[in-house]
Design an enzyme around this catalytic site. Structure first.
Site, short mmCIF file in Angstrom:
data_model
loop_
_atom_site.label_atom_id
_atom_site.label_comp_id
_atom_site.label_asym_id
_atom_site.label_seq_id
_atom_site.Cartn_x
_atom_site.Cartn_y
_atom_site.Cartn_z
N ASP A 83 64.10 24.93 -23.13
CA ASP A 83 63.09 24.62 -24.15
C ASP A 83 63.13 25.73 -25.22
OD1 ASP A 83 60.95 23.27 -25.30
OD2 ASP A 83 59.43 24.19 -23.99
N HIS A 84 63.22 25.35 -26.47
CA HIS A 84 63.19 26.30 -27.60
C HIS A 84 64.16 27.47 -27.49
CE1 HIS A 84 59.97 24.40 -29.83
NE2 HIS A 84 59.33 24.23 -28.71
N HIS A 223 56.93 17.32 -29.32
CA HIS A 223 56.52 18.60 -28.72
C HIS A 223 55.01 18.70 -28.78
CE1 HIS A 223 60.24 21.17 -28.27
NE2 HIS A 223 60.70 19.99 -28.63
N GLY A 224 54.48 19.69 -28.05
CA GLY A 224 53.04 19.94 -28.10
C GLY A 224 52.25 18.68 -27.80
N THR A 269 50.74 22.19 -21.29
CA THR A 269 49.34 22.61 -21.21
C THR A 269 48.54 21.84 -20.16
OG1 THR A 269 49.30 23.37 -23.49
CG2 THR A 269 47.18 22.73 -22.55
#
Ligand SMILES: [Zn+2]
Length: 336
Positions: A83-84, A223-224, A269
């Site tokens: 990821d990233h 994302h997010g 999250t």
């Protein structure tokens, strides 16, 4: 089965018209939660690790835990994704470690904070595509800049400051040859995404739909995209936590995305909230406990529940047995 590539998972998802959750991990319990949820719902799945997760788990622990996951759950197609990735070097080290998919986030400079130029993004991403595809490994790129900061990664900009331009996204995908594209449509990393339930002025689903129209063959990534449900926030606050009121991305919006080319949905999250709530509850209700299993078991169960629910909502449930895994060599031959 061995670790599969993300490209194969997403191609199959496109054929079946569903999305695949990509869940972040740092330790054994999180990997077990995801694999149990995948078994229960018969889901293919993407497990992803950030640079922070790789350093927390010392990388090799994480890799061997993932190999254990393929041995204990042989019926589940699972991809291991970076990821990233902040630079081609980071992506290279992940590929050498055995990741079957990497994200080169060239929307930011290698510091993981400063928004980059379009030219830099194309150059860095193209370099990773050439290196990864030669080995059959999948590449995700990003265009536009996400809001917020997570694991020290992120520009910390307002989520609407760098919304993806559809025409530029199409040009970027063609110039780089990426397999999947992360786009910025107003979402942010972390728990504090929106200060109210998002509507079209702050969550730009119209932009997503236009990108898919211009790029019908590229797998889109949200994302997010935790939903930050109120019940998970409430458990934390009920047992001594201090979360401020916050809103995530509603599942209905993600499902609209899935009908418009979204194949990978990143969720971190919600799982963090589930784990923290479960642990706080044990600490509050049984202060005499000191065996880590007394709180890690309910934490693992709470995360499994959230993951299984998302797998059902994204539509990947029931698809684990649809296909046989392609090897990295076969994927490399396809790219040639
Ligand atoms: Zn992200």
């Amino acid at each position: 089965m061995p670790l599969v590539t993300m490209r194969q998972l997403l191609d199959e998802a496109a054929k079946g018209g569903y999305g695949v959750g990509a869940f972040n991990v740092n330790n054994m319990e999180q990997i077990q939660s995801i694999m149990e949820a995948a078994r229960e719902t018969k889901s293919p799945v993407i497990i992803q690790a950030s640079r922070g997760a790789r350093s927390y788990s010392q990388d090799r622990f994480l890799y061997h835990l993932m190999i254990a996951a393929t041995e204990v759950y042989p019926e589940i197609p699972v991809a291991l994704h970076l990821d990233h990735g902040n630079s081609p070097e980071t992506c290279k080290s992940a590929i050498e470690m055995g990741f079957t998919s990497v994200m080169m986030d060239g929307s930011l400079m290698p510091d993981g904070k400063t928004p980059s130029t379009y030219e830099y993004n194309v150059k860095a991403t193209r370099e990773v595509v050439e290196m990864a595809h030669a080995k059959g490994v999948t590449v995700e790129g990003e265009i536009g800049v996400l809001g917020g900061i997570e694991d020290g990664h992120g520009a910390g900009v307002d989520a609407l400051a760098h919304v993806t331009d559809p025409a530029q996204a199409a040009e970027f995908a063609r110039a780089t040859g990426i397999d999947a594209l992360a786009i910025a449509i107003g979402t942010s990393h972390g728990a504090y995404k929106f200060t109210r339930k998002p509507t079209g002025d702050i969550l730009k689903m119209d932009v997503l739909i236009e990108i898919h129209r211009q790029l019908p063959a590229t797998h889109l990534v949200m994302h997010g995209s935790s939903s930050v449900p109120k019940d998970l926030q409430d458990i934390i606050n009920q047992y001594g936590g201090k979360l401020r009121p916050t809103w995530g991305v509603p599942v209905e919006e993600i499902q609209l995305g899935i009908r418009n080319g979204v194949r990978k949905i990143n969720v971190d999250t919600d799982n963090r909230l589930a784990i923290t709530g479960a642990i706080r509850k044990v600490f509050a209700e049984k202060p005499e406990e000191f065996d880590p299993r007394s709180y890690l078991k309910p934490a693992r169960e709470a995360m499994k529940k959230v993951v299984a629910q998302r797998m059902t909502q994204f539509g990947q449930a029931g698809h684990a047995g649809d296909y046989a895994p392609l090897s990295l060599q076969e994927m490399a031959a396809r790219y040639r």
